[in-house]
Scaffold this motif. Structure first.
Motif, PDB file in Angstrom:
ATOM      1  N   LEU A 119       1.039  -1.413  -0.146  1.00  0.00           N
ATOM      2  CA  LEU A 119       0.401  -0.209   0.466  1.00  0.00           C
ATOM      3  C   LEU A 119       0.769   1.633  -0.415  1.00  0.00           C
ATOM      4  CD1 LEU A 119      -2.665   1.178  -0.197  1.00  0.00           C
ATOM      5  CD2 LEU A 119      -2.305   0.745   2.897  1.00  0.00           C
ATOM      6  N   ILE A 120       1.896   1.312   0.995  1.00  0.00           N
ATOM      7  CA  ILE A 120       2.876   2.362   1.252  1.00  0.00           C
ATOM      8  C   ILE A 120       3.513   2.824  -0.463  1.00  0.00           C
ATOM      9  CG2 ILE A 120       4.512   3.038   1.706  1.00  0.00           C
ATOM     10  CD1 ILE A 120       2.371   3.622   3.718  1.00  0.00           C
ATOM     11  N   LEU A 121       4.041   1.502  -1.121  1.00  0.00           N
ATOM     12  CA  LEU A 121       4.290   1.834  -2.557  1.00  0.00           C
ATOM     13  C   LEU A 121       3.305   2.370  -3.082  1.00  0.00           C
ATOM     14  CD1 LEU A 121       6.716  -1.600  -2.007  1.00  0.00           C
ATOM     15  CD2 LEU A 121       7.450   0.627  -2.109  1.00  0.00           C
ATOM     16  N   ALA A 122       1.786   1.541  -3.122  1.00  0.00           N
ATOM     17  CA  ALA A 122       0.994   1.975  -4.317  1.00  0.00           C
ATOM     18  C   ALA A 122       1.018   3.586  -4.145  1.00  0.00           C
ATOM     19  CB  ALA A 122      -0.873   1.049  -3.903  1.00  0.00           C
ATOM     20  N   ILE A 123       0.841   5.024  -3.088  1.00  0.00           N
ATOM     21  CA  ILE A 123       0.481   5.500  -2.775  1.00  0.00           C
ATOM     22  C   ILE A 123       1.561   6.545  -3.018  1.00  0.00           C
ATOM     23  CG2 ILE A 123       0.153   7.442  -0.994  1.00  0.00           C
ATOM     24  CD1 ILE A 123      -1.078   5.055   0.949  1.00  0.00           C
ATOM     25  N   GLU A 124       3.234   5.983  -3.010  1.00  0.00           N
ATOM     26  CA  GLU A 124       4.012   6.645  -4.007  1.00  0.00           C
ATOM     27  C   GLU A 124       3.871   6.898  -4.772  1.00  0.00           C
ATOM     28  OE1 GLU A 124       7.708   6.170   0.135  1.00  0.00           O
ATOM     29  OE2 GLU A 124       7.659   4.848  -1.901  1.00  0.00           O
ATOM     30  N   GLU A 125       3.721   5.725  -5.639  1.00  0.00           N
ATOM     31  CA  GLU A 125       3.531   5.521  -7.030  1.00  0.00           C
ATOM     32  C   GLU A 125       2.247   6.588  -7.313  1.00  0.00           C
ATOM     33  OE1 GLU A 125       2.627   2.771 -10.435  1.00  0.00           O
ATOM     34  OE2 GLU A 125       3.747   1.878  -9.035  1.00  0.00           O
ATOM     35  N   ARG A 126       1.257   6.373  -6.845  1.00  0.00           N
ATOM     36  CA  ARG A 126       0.182   7.202  -7.332  1.00  0.00           C
ATOM     37  C   ARG A 126      -0.050   8.819  -7.017  1.00  0.00           C
ATOM     38  NH1 ARG A 126      -2.857  10.157  -9.117  1.00  0.00           N
ATOM     39  NH2 ARG A 126      -4.793  10.448  -9.065  1.00  0.00           N
ATOM     40  N   PHE A 127       0.491   9.257  -5.822  1.00  0.00           N
ATOM     41  CA  PHE A 127       0.655  10.549  -5.721  1.00  0.00           C
ATOM     42  C   PHE A 127       2.153  11.040  -5.784  1.00  0.00           C
ATOM     43  CE2 PHE A 127      -2.671   9.228  -3.716  1.00  0.00           C
ATOM     44  CZ  PHE A 127      -3.872   9.614  -3.636  1.00  0.00           C
ATOM     45  N   SER A 128       2.838  10.392  -6.391  1.00  0.00           N
ATOM     46  CA  SER A 128       4.358  11.219  -7.169  1.00  0.00           C
ATOM     47  C   SER A 128       4.833  10.759  -5.792  1.00  0.00           C
ATOM     48  CB  SER A 128       4.860  11.832  -7.939  1.00  0.00           C
ATOM     49  OG  SER A 128       3.621  11.528  -9.060  1.00  0.00           O
ATOM     50  N   ILE A 129       4.982  10.832  -4.627  1.00  0.00           N
ATOM     51  CA  ILE A 129       5.688  11.391  -3.553  1.00  0.00           C
ATOM     52  C   ILE A 129       6.740  10.170  -3.065  1.00  0.00           C
ATOM     53  CG2 ILE A 129       3.279  12.565  -2.793  1.00  0.00           C
ATOM     54  CD1 ILE A 129       2.953  10.227  -0.892  1.00  0.00           C
ATOM     55  N   LYS A 130       7.061  10.323  -2.056  1.00  0.00           N
ATOM     56  CA  LYS A 130       8.567   9.350  -1.300  1.00  0.00           C
ATOM     57  C   LYS A 130       7.906   9.302  -0.023  1.00  0.00           C
ATOM     58  CE  LYS A 130      12.073   5.760  -1.289  1.00  0.00           C
ATOM     59  NZ  LYS A 130      10.961   5.040  -0.693  1.00  0.00           N
ATOM     60  N   PHE A 131       7.516   9.042   0.872  1.00  0.00           N
ATOM     61  CA  PHE A 131       8.007   8.445   1.974  1.00  0.00           C
ATOM     62  C   PHE A 131       8.899   8.728   3.221  1.00  0.00           C
ATOM     63  CE2 PHE A 131       3.161   6.849   1.442  1.00  0.00           C
ATOM     64  CZ  PHE A 131       2.830   8.201   1.901  1.00  0.00           C
ATOM     65  N   THR A 132       9.190   9.231   3.679  1.00  0.00           N
ATOM     66  CA  THR A 132      10.511   8.919   4.615  1.00  0.00           C
ATOM     67  C   THR A 132       9.509   7.711   5.506  1.00  0.00           C
ATOM     68  OG1 THR A 132       9.698  10.603   6.911  1.00  0.00           O
ATOM     69  CG2 THR A 132      10.596  11.751   5.425  1.00  0.00           C
ATOM     70  N   ASP A 133      11.172   7.065   6.159  1.00  0.00           N
ATOM     71  CA  ASP A 133      10.957   5.793   7.544  1.00  0.00           C
ATOM     72  C   ASP A 133       9.998   6.593   8.525  1.00  0.00           C
ATOM     73  OD1 ASP A 133      12.763   4.487   5.572  1.00  0.00           O
ATOM     74  OD2 ASP A 133      14.465   4.071   6.506  1.00  0.00           O
ATOM     75  N   LYS A 134      10.006   7.500   9.289  1.00  0.00           N
ATOM     76  CA  LYS A 134       9.742   7.327  10.444  1.00  0.00           C
ATOM     77  C   LYS A 134       7.612   8.118   9.555  1.00  0.00           C
ATOM     78  CE  LYS A 134       9.538  11.519  13.379  1.00  0.00           C
ATOM     79  NZ  LYS A 134      10.107  12.862  14.057  1.00  0.00           N
ATOM     80  N   GLN A 135       7.858   8.602   8.692  1.00  0.00           N
ATOM     81  CA  GLN A 135       6.220   8.538   7.491  1.00  0.00           C
ATOM     82  C   GLN A 135       5.928   7.037   7.611  1.00  0.00           C
ATOM     83  OE1 GLN A 135       7.516  10.963   4.677  1.00  0.00           O
ATOM     84  NE2 GLN A 135       5.706  12.291   5.275  1.00  0.00           N
TER      85      GLN A 135
END
Length: 72
Positions: free
Chosen positions: A41-57
């Protein structure tokens, strides 16, 4: 609206109906939302919204509300 897109994305990843997802939904509510699906899910969200979560997030995300908060 981002929330609706998030709900649809979560539903798709954990294989449930979007209408079953609420703002307070969490892995505790869906047996198939395990740690593997959470990372998917995290990877799908990053791809969909063109973002990169930090480890803390990533470690702070416990439910749908947290996902929406990070995205806003």
């Amino acid at each position: 609206m981002v929330d609706k897109e998030v709900f649809m994305l979560i539903a798709s990843v954990i294989n449930v109906e979007a209408k079953e997802i609420g703002i307070n939904s969490s892995p505790d509510d869906f047996p198939n939302w395990d740690s593997f699906k959470h990372m998917e899910l995290i990877l799908a969200i990053e791809e969909r919204f063109s973002i990169k979560f930090t480890d803390k997030q990533i470690t702070s995300i416990k439910n749908v509300k947290d996902i929406c908060k990070v995205l806003s």
